[in-house]
Design a protein around this motif. Structure first.
Motif, PDB file in Angstrom:
ATOM      1  N   LEU A   4      -2.909  13.245  -9.803  1.00 46.74           N
ATOM      2  CA  LEU A   4      -3.125  12.612  -8.677  1.00 46.74           C
ATOM      3  C   LEU A   4      -2.511  12.824  -7.237  1.00 46.74           C
ATOM      4  O   LEU A   4      -1.953  13.369  -7.547  1.00 46.74           O
ATOM      5  CB  LEU A   4      -2.491  11.141  -9.460  1.00 46.74           C
ATOM      6  N   ASP A   5      -3.541  12.605  -6.797  1.00 46.77           N
ATOM      7  CA  ASP A   5      -3.416  13.561  -4.817  1.00 46.77           C
ATOM      8  C   ASP A   5      -2.374  11.685  -4.466  1.00 46.77           C
ATOM      9  O   ASP A   5      -3.193  11.108  -3.880  1.00 46.77           O
ATOM     10  CB  ASP A   5      -4.915  13.485  -4.059  1.00 46.77           C
ATOM     11  N   THR A   6      -0.711  12.468  -4.131  1.00 50.91           N
ATOM     12  CA  THR A   6      -0.218  11.473  -3.657  1.00 50.91           C
ATOM     13  C   THR A   6      -0.012  11.915  -2.085  1.00 50.91           C
ATOM     14  O   THR A   6       0.939  11.246  -1.773  1.00 50.91           O
ATOM     15  CB  THR A   6       1.178  11.555  -4.139  1.00 50.91           C
ATOM     16  N   SER A   7      -0.737  12.783  -2.026  1.00 46.17           N
ATOM     17  CA  SER A   7      -0.075  12.815   0.507  1.00 46.17           C
ATOM     18  C   SER A   7      -0.731  12.168   1.023  1.00 46.17           C
ATOM     19  O   SER A   7      -0.367  12.596   2.056  1.00 46.17           O
ATOM     20  CB  SER A   7      -1.392  14.228  -0.023  1.00 46.17           C
ATOM     21  N   THR A   8      -0.952  10.727   0.599  1.00 45.53           N
ATOM     22  CA  THR A   8      -1.426   9.844   1.241  1.00 45.53           C
ATOM     23  C   THR A   8      -0.562   8.912   1.242  1.00 45.53           C
ATOM     24  O   THR A   8      -1.441   7.987   2.321  1.00 45.53           O
ATOM     25  CB  THR A   8      -2.948   9.913   1.287  1.00 45.53           C
ATOM     26  N   TRP A   9      -0.008   8.479   0.756  1.00 48.36           N
ATOM     27  CA  TRP A   9       0.436   7.327   0.405  1.00 48.36           C
ATOM     28  C   TRP A   9       1.762   7.280   1.323  1.00 48.36           C
ATOM     29  O   TRP A   9       1.578   5.912   1.420  1.00 48.36           O
ATOM     30  CB  TRP A   9       1.558   7.495  -1.092  1.00 48.36           C
ATOM     31  N   SER A  10       2.099   7.868   1.237  1.00 40.28           N
ATOM     32  CA  SER A  10       2.921   7.716   3.150  1.00 40.28           C
ATOM     33  C   SER A  10       2.536   7.568   4.039  1.00 40.28           C
ATOM     34  O   SER A  10       3.286   6.020   4.399  1.00 40.28           O
ATOM     35  CB  SER A  10       4.085   9.536   3.186  1.00 40.28           C
TER      36      SER A  10
END
Length: 67
Positions: A4-10
């Motif tokens: 799961l790509d969480t790079s854009t969550w912040s």
């Protein structure tokens, strides 16, 4: 199984918090507060309740004279 790509969550969470803060500020800024608040007078007109309008006799057997 793909990760799961969480790079854009912040940035998503920060923009959501900023949007909620701005919406709250806009909502609060619409209220009009009195410039010089004055306390309510405590001596308001007393409203009579039904049992105060007519006289009722209260029997207290413990306070009646002994025979």
């Amino acid at each position: 199984m793909p990760q799961l790509d969480t790079s854009t969550w912040s940035i998503t969470i920060l923009s959501m918090i900023l949007t909620l803060f701005i919406a709250l500020q806009l909502k609060v800024s619409k209220y009009k507060y009195p410039e010089t608040p004055e306390p309510k007078s405590l001596s308001s007109s007393k409203k009579l309740v039904p049992w105060e309008e007519k006289w009722t006799k209260i029997y207290l057997p413990l306070l009646s004279p002994q025979r």
